[in-house]
Design a protein around this motif. Structure first.
Motif, PDB file in Angstrom:
ATOM      1  N   PHE A 122       5.188   8.720 100.108  1.00 44.43           N
ATOM      2  CA  PHE A 122       4.030   9.496  99.659  1.00 44.43           C
ATOM      3  C   PHE A 122       4.388  10.285  98.404  1.00 44.43           C
ATOM      4  O   PHE A 122       5.484  10.825  98.279  1.00 44.43           O
ATOM      5  CB  PHE A 122       3.580  10.471 100.758  1.00 44.43           C
ATOM      6  CG  PHE A 122       3.106   9.804 102.017  1.00 44.43           C
ATOM      7  CD1 PHE A 122       1.785   9.421 102.156  1.00 44.43           C
ATOM      8  CD2 PHE A 122       3.992   9.540 103.052  1.00 44.43           C
ATOM      9  CE1 PHE A 122       1.348   8.794 103.311  1.00 44.43           C
ATOM     10  CE2 PHE A 122       3.571   8.918 104.213  1.00 44.43           C
ATOM     11  CZ  PHE A 122       2.245   8.534 104.344  1.00 44.43           C
ATOM     12  N   ASP A 123       3.470  10.342  97.476  1.00 49.57           N
ATOM     13  CA  ASP A 123       3.613  11.186  96.302  1.00 49.57           C
ATOM     14  C   ASP A 123       2.228  11.572  95.827  1.00 49.57           C
ATOM     15  O   ASP A 123       1.220  11.321  96.517  1.00 49.57           O
ATOM     16  CB  ASP A 123       4.435  10.512  95.198  1.00 49.57           C
ATOM     17  CG  ASP A 123       3.813   9.211  94.702  1.00 49.57           C
ATOM     18  OD1 ASP A 123       2.577   9.016  94.845  1.00 49.57           O
ATOM     19  OD2 ASP A 123       4.560   8.379  94.138  1.00 49.57           O
ATOM     20  N   GLU A 124       2.176  12.184  94.661  1.00 47.24           N
ATOM     21  CA  GLU A 124       0.890  12.699  94.168  1.00 47.24           C
ATOM     22  C   GLU A 124      -0.145  11.595  93.992  1.00 47.24           C
ATOM     23  O   GLU A 124      -1.342  11.811  94.195  1.00 47.24           O
ATOM     24  CB  GLU A 124       1.106  13.424  92.842  1.00 47.24           C
ATOM     25  CG  GLU A 124      -0.126  14.154  92.342  1.00 47.24           C
ATOM     26  CD  GLU A 124       0.147  14.880  91.036  1.00 47.24           C
ATOM     27  OE1 GLU A 124      -0.824  15.368  90.435  1.00 47.24           O
ATOM     28  OE2 GLU A 124       1.312  14.940  90.617  1.00 47.24           O
ATOM     29  N   GLN A 125       0.287  10.405  93.601  1.00 46.10           N
ATOM     30  CA  GLN A 125      -0.639   9.299  93.393  1.00 46.10           C
ATOM     31  C   GLN A 125      -0.868   8.487  94.665  1.00 46.10           C
ATOM     32  O   GLN A 125      -1.730   7.608  94.693  1.00 46.10           O
ATOM     33  CB  GLN A 125      -0.116   8.354  92.299  1.00 46.10           C
ATOM     34  CG  GLN A 125      -0.230   8.895  90.884  1.00 46.10           C
ATOM     35  CD  GLN A 125       0.793   9.963  90.589  1.00 46.10           C
ATOM     36  OE1 GLN A 125       1.956   9.830  90.970  1.00 46.10           O
ATOM     37  NE2 GLN A 125       0.386  11.038  89.906  1.00 46.10           N
ATOM     38  N   HIS A 126      -0.098   8.763  95.704  1.00 47.04           N
ATOM     39  CA  HIS A 126      -0.216   8.015  96.958  1.00 47.04           C
ATOM     40  C   HIS A 126      -0.241   9.006  98.117  1.00 47.04           C
ATOM     41  O   HIS A 126       0.711   9.120  98.886  1.00 47.04           O
ATOM     42  CB  HIS A 126       0.946   7.029  97.108  1.00 47.04           C
ATOM     43  CG  HIS A 126       1.056   6.057  95.984  1.00 47.04           C
ATOM     44  ND1 HIS A 126       1.763   6.334  94.825  1.00 47.04           N
ATOM     45  CD2 HIS A 126       0.536   4.817  95.829  1.00 47.04           C
ATOM     46  CE1 HIS A 126       1.677   5.297  94.013  1.00 47.04           C
ATOM     47  NE2 HIS A 126       0.950   4.367  94.593  1.00 47.04           N
ATOM     48  N   ARG A 127      -1.324   9.732  98.244  1.00 46.02           N
ATOM     49  CA  ARG A 127      -1.461  10.752  99.277  1.00 46.02           C
ATOM     50  C   ARG A 127      -1.845  10.164 100.633  1.00 46.02           C
ATOM     51  O   ARG A 127      -1.539  10.746 101.674  1.00 46.02           O
ATOM     52  CB  ARG A 127      -2.502  11.792  98.858  1.00 46.02           C
ATOM     53  CG  ARG A 127      -2.091  12.601  97.630  1.00 46.02           C
ATOM     54  CD  ARG A 127      -3.225  13.502  97.157  1.00 46.02           C
ATOM     55  NE  ARG A 127      -2.818  14.276  96.019  1.00 46.02           N
ATOM     56  CZ  ARG A 127      -2.225  15.467  96.079  1.00 46.02           C
ATOM     57  NH1 ARG A 127      -2.003  16.011  97.264  1.00 46.02           N
ATOM     58  NH2 ARG A 127      -1.871  16.113  94.990  1.00 46.02           N
ATOM     59  N   GLU A 128      -2.540   9.047 100.615  1.00 43.47           N
ATOM     60  CA  GLU A 128      -2.923   8.353 101.838  1.00 43.47           C
ATOM     61  C   GLU A 128      -2.577   6.877 101.682  1.00 43.47           C
ATOM     62  O   GLU A 128      -2.829   6.291 100.625  1.00 43.47           O
ATOM     63  CB  GLU A 128      -4.410   8.524 102.132  1.00 43.47           C
ATOM     64  CG  GLU A 128      -4.806   9.965 102.426  1.00 43.47           C
ATOM     65  CD  GLU A 128      -6.240  10.073 102.929  1.00 43.47           C
ATOM     66  OE1 GLU A 128      -6.951   9.046 102.915  1.00 43.47           O
ATOM     67  OE2 GLU A 128      -6.643  11.179 103.340  1.00 43.47           O
ATOM     68  N   LEU A 129      -1.995   6.288 102.722  1.00 42.28           N
ATOM     69  CA  LEU A 129      -1.526   4.911 102.640  1.00 42.28           C
ATOM     70  C   LEU A 129      -1.926   4.134 103.887  1.00 42.28           C
ATOM     71  O   LEU A 129      -1.792   4.637 105.002  1.00 42.28           O
ATOM     72  CB  LEU A 129      -0.001   4.875 102.504  1.00 42.28           C
ATOM     73  CG  LEU A 129       0.613   5.498 101.235  1.00 42.28           C
ATOM     74  CD1 LEU A 129       2.121   5.609 101.398  1.00 42.28           C
ATOM     75  CD2 LEU A 129       0.263   4.673 100.013  1.00 42.28           C
ATOM     76  N   SER A 130      -2.384   2.922 103.689  1.00 44.94           N
ATOM     77  CA  SER A 130      -2.583   2.010 104.805  1.00 44.94           C
ATOM     78  C   SER A 130      -1.212   1.577 105.318  1.00 44.94           C
ATOM     79  O   SER A 130      -0.183   1.812 104.658  1.00 44.94           O
ATOM     80  CB  SER A 130      -3.376   0.786 104.356  1.00 44.94           C
ATOM     81  OG  SER A 130      -2.613   0.040 103.412  1.00 44.94           O
TER      82      SER A 130
END
Length: 255
Positions: free
Chosen positions: A24-32
């Motif tokens: 997780f990072d700023e551009q990937h706050r939610e992930l499938s």
């Protein structure tokens, strides 16, 4: 057992959890689940099994079909000295600085070769291109990073150079010579000034914060559209906030 499964099983539970949190990072706050597998590098079955355990612990949250960092991690992060004591010391002066400049105010600390954004105060018109609290910024092309590096030891500067200085905008410093020249000039004016080195159209002015032993521990900055950010106007207020925070932070009991 496949090679991928063997790779996953060879890691300890904390290593697997760290790999998942690191996805997780700023551009990937939610992930499938598929995106989480791709970003953490673990086998799908290992990722799914570990993520389920992290959900039960509150380390992850899954309101629908996408994972995100859980509230328990946020609660624990507030106990870290850099978030608690430094933020407590700085916040009144960050608020004063924001009131005086009407621009985004940020507080950051050096974390390896990057700057960890500890606190941020925005106005009614936040700039979406700027990082959020908890994000990591490149030290070599952010005013916060430059303000800290100017008062850091040679090992810290060398580590930043050796980590690489990729060009982010046409104005980004990309050589050790340019970086060292800029760092040498900062103590004389007490300010680091970054003009569109990290983001086009955005400039920043920062000043260092010192701890009880005189070592640099953090930096505070104001950030905004280049046309509005001027060191001669914002600089005195930034220096004042940094000096006041240094005094307040140094007054805390020994850590």
């Amino acid at each position: 057992m496949s090679p991928a499964e063997r790779d996953g099983s060879s890691l300890g539970g904390l290593d697997r959890a760290a790999a998942i949190l690191g996805a997780f990072d700023e551009q990937h706050r939610e992930l499938s689940l598929a995106a989480l597998v791709a970003r953490c590098g673990l086998p799908r079955s290992t990722t799914h099994r570990t993520a389920d355990k992290m959900l039960k612990l509150g380390w992850l949250d899954k309101p629908a079909d996408r994972y995100r960092v859980g509230n328990r991690i946020f609660e624990l992060s507030g106990l870290a000295p850099v978030r608690h004591q430094l933020r407590e010391a700085a916040l009144p002066y960050l608020q004063d600085l924001h009131h005086a400049t009407r621009m985004t105010v940020q507080l950051g600390v050096l974390s390896g070769t990057q700057v960890l954004l500890v606190e941020k105060i925005t106005g009614h018109r936040p700039m979406p291109m700027l990082s959020q609290v908890g994000a990591l910024l490149p030290a070599y092309c952010s005013a916060l990073g430059l303000a800290i590096l100017a008062y850091s030891d040679e090992d810290a500067v060398r580590a930043v150079v050796e980590a690489g200085m990729p060009r982010r905008t046409p104005r980004t410093m990309t050589t050790a010579t340019a970086l060292r020249r800029e760092l040498a000039a900062i103590p004389d004016r007490g300010l680091a000034v970054e003009r569109e080195e990290g983001n086009i159209g955005i400039s920043c002015v920062a000043a260092p914060i010192f701890g009880p032993l005189g070592a640099v521990v953090a930096a505070v900055s104001v950030t905004g559209p280049t046309a509005l950010v001027r060191a001669d106007r914002a600089g005195p207020a930034v220096r004042l906030a940094a000096a006041a925070t240094s005094r307040a932070y140094s007054s805390f009991p020994s850590r």
